[in-house]
Design a protein around this motif. Structure first.
Motif, PDB file in Angstrom:
ATOM      1  N   UNK A  44       0.823  -1.211   0.000  1.00 27.16           N
ATOM      2  CA  UNK A  44       0.000   0.000   0.000  1.00 27.16           C
ATOM      3  C   UNK A  44       0.859   1.264   0.000  1.00 27.16           C
ATOM      4  N   UNK A  45       2.161   1.080  -0.240  1.00 31.93           N
ATOM      5  CA  UNK A  45       3.069   2.220  -0.356  1.00 31.93           C
ATOM      6  C   UNK A  45       4.364   1.755  -1.004  1.00 31.93           C
ATOM      7  N   UNK A  46       5.461   2.471  -0.741  1.00 29.28           N
ATOM      8  CA  UNK A  46       6.734   2.173  -1.399  1.00 29.28           C
ATOM      9  C   UNK A  46       7.394   0.889  -0.908  1.00 29.28           C
ATOM     10  N   UNK A  47       6.963   0.347   0.198  1.00 29.70           N
ATOM     11  CA  UNK A  47       7.560  -0.879   0.729  1.00 29.70           C
ATOM     12  C   UNK A  47       7.249  -2.075  -0.169  1.00 29.70           C
ATOM     13  N   UNK A  48       8.114  -3.098  -0.097  1.00 32.97           N
ATOM     14  CA  UNK A  48       7.913  -4.312  -0.892  1.00 32.97           C
ATOM     15  C   UNK A  48       6.603  -4.991  -0.529  1.00 32.97           C
ATOM     16  N   UNK A  49       6.173  -4.858   0.722  1.00 35.84           N
ATOM     17  CA  UNK A  49       4.883  -5.398   1.151  1.00 35.84           C
ATOM     18  C   UNK A  49       4.528  -4.848   2.520  1.00 35.84           C
ATOM     19  N   UNK A  50       3.250  -4.868   2.838  1.00 39.75           N
ATOM     20  CA  UNK A  50       2.748  -4.469   4.154  1.00 39.75           C
ATOM     21  C   UNK A  50       1.825  -5.530   4.764  1.00 39.75           C
ATOM     22  N   UNK A  51       1.117  -6.264   3.902  1.00 37.84           N
ATOM     23  CA  UNK A  51       0.184  -7.293   4.362  1.00 37.84           C
ATOM     24  C   UNK A  51       0.529  -8.599   3.678  1.00 37.84           C
ATOM     25  N   UNK A 130       4.652   2.308  -6.121  1.00 40.68           N
ATOM     26  CA  UNK A 130       3.366   1.714  -5.781  1.00 40.68           C
ATOM     27  C   UNK A 130       2.307   2.203  -6.760  1.00 40.68           C
ATOM     28  N   UNK A 131       1.565   1.263  -7.326  1.00 38.98           N
ATOM     29  CA  UNK A 131       0.478   1.599  -8.242  1.00 38.98           C
ATOM     30  C   UNK A 131      -0.756   0.812  -7.825  1.00 38.98           C
ATOM     31  N   UNK A 132      -1.756   1.517  -7.320  1.00 40.20           N
ATOM     32  CA  UNK A 132      -2.980   0.853  -6.876  1.00 40.20           C
ATOM     33  C   UNK A 132      -3.822   0.436  -8.069  1.00 40.20           C
ATOM     34  N   UNK A 133      -4.325  -0.803  -8.109  1.00 34.35           N
ATOM     35  CA  UNK A 133      -5.238  -1.212  -9.185  1.00 34.35           C
ATOM     36  C   UNK A 133      -6.517  -0.384  -9.232  1.00 34.35           C
ATOM     37  N   UNK A 134      -6.871   0.237  -8.112  1.00 33.19           N
ATOM     38  CA  UNK A 134      -8.062   1.083  -8.058  1.00 33.19           C
ATOM     39  C   UNK A 134      -7.720   2.567  -8.143  1.00 33.19           C
ATOM     40  N   UNK A 135      -6.435   2.879  -8.228  1.00 36.89           N
ATOM     41  CA  UNK A 135      -6.047   4.278  -8.317  1.00 36.89           C
ATOM     42  C   UNK A 135      -6.151   5.047  -7.018  1.00 36.89           C
ATOM     43  N   UNK A 136      -6.104   4.333  -5.889  1.00 39.41           N
ATOM     44  CA  UNK A 136      -6.192   5.013  -4.598  1.00 39.41           C
ATOM     45  C   UNK A 136      -4.800   5.148  -3.998  1.00 39.41           C
TER      46      UNK A 136
END
Length: 302
Positions: A44-51, A130-136
């Motif tokens: 959800x940001x620049x990190x490789x993963x959060x969840x 980071x690129x959100x599939x929903x654009x958020x």
């Protein structure tokens, strides 16, 4: 200053294919690169993963595997591990787990409620944006207030006061406020300007332990409303309607994940300036909204 900088990541179990659709199409998370076919990684940001979602059957609040708490440096992690050991807490360093979590160093231990805590430093930043599939966009790593982590967790426990005391005394969290929820108040703690990164509640009728919800914060109210619409289109259960909480002033909707616990999908959460913050107690959880749409398997949480 807290020993812990943020709630950096969360690890849960659940069915992977439903989670892949839910995470990307409903929540707008981006799939990260995972070397394990039995684990999904979401950004959800620049990190490789959060969840991280590890393959498993839906287990509701019991789906929680680990909470990742980030510290700033090797020295801070060593200091934390030494202090925990001096207090009789069993702490284990795990280089292989650190490799899997894509961090430089990691130690694990259990808190007072038995939750698995993974403290670490040196999380991997993905070279790709980071690129959100929903654009958020999410309020997570790079914010005007610094790195605020993935969001917050609301945790069930048999003794909220004891659980919170462990995080305050050993991890440097600070009290944000409390809310009346049954015989004992729910306790909300922060480690950075996010209003709370962890909350604990002992509620009659609730599970004795487990993840009540994980909060993900987005940057616009529109993103919250669209998530509710998309959830309806995908037959995702909305467990609580749109509403605004009293303490952190988050405007949010609650969506049930494929694992069975909830995601609070919110906007406009309060930030805390410790120099000026005054701790309060609230008699209700919400100013408006947040009505249950299905019989609650867990009580209302903030």
């Amino acid at each position: 200053m807290s020993t812990v900088n943020s709630l950096g990541y969360v690890v849960v179990r659940g069915p992977l294919e439903p989670w892949k659709q839910f995470g990307t199409e409903v929540l707008g998370l981006q799939l990260g690169r995972s070397s394990d076919p039995d684990t999904l990684l979401f950004r959800n940001d620049e990190r490789a993963w959060r969840l991280a979602v590890e393959a498993g059957e839906p287990a509701g609040p019991d789906s929680l595997e680990a909470l990742g708490l980030e510290v700033r440096s090797r020295e801070d992690l060593q200091r934390l591990a030494d202090e925990l050991r001096a207090k009789g807490v069993e702490v284990r360093e795990d280089p292989e787990l650190a490799r899997r979590r894509q961090v430089q160093q990691l130690v694990s231990f259990r808190d007072a409620a038995g939750y698995c805590i993974e403290a670490y430093w040196g999380a991997t930043v993905d070279a790709a944006a980071f690129v959100s599939p929903r654009g958020v966009s999410f309020v997570a790593g790079e914010t005007p207030y610094g790195d605020m982590g993935i969001g917050h967790t609301f945790l069930f426990t048999g003794n909220a006061e004891k659980s919170a005391a462990f995080w305050i005394d050993n991890l440097g969290f600070r009290l944000s406020d409390t809310i009346a929820l049954g015989p004992e108040p729910a306790i909300f703690l922060h480690c950075n300007p996010r209003h709370h990164s962890a909350a604990f509640a002992s509620i009659p009728g609730a599970p004795p332990s487990g993840l009540g919800h994980l909060m993900l914060e987005v940057s616009t109210l529109e993103a919250v409303g669209r998530a509710a619409d998309i959830a309806a289109e995908h037959d995702v259960r909305v467990s609580m309607t749109l509403g605004e909480h009293t303490n952190d002033r988050m405007t949010s909707v609650y969506l049930t994940t494929p694992s069975g616990f909830d995601i609070e999908y919110g906007w406009n959460g309060r930030v805390i300036d410790d120099e000026e913050w005054t701790v309060s107690h609230y008699g209700a959880i919400s100013l408006w909204g947040h009505r249950f749409l299905t019989p609650p398997s867990a009580p209302v949480t903030s």
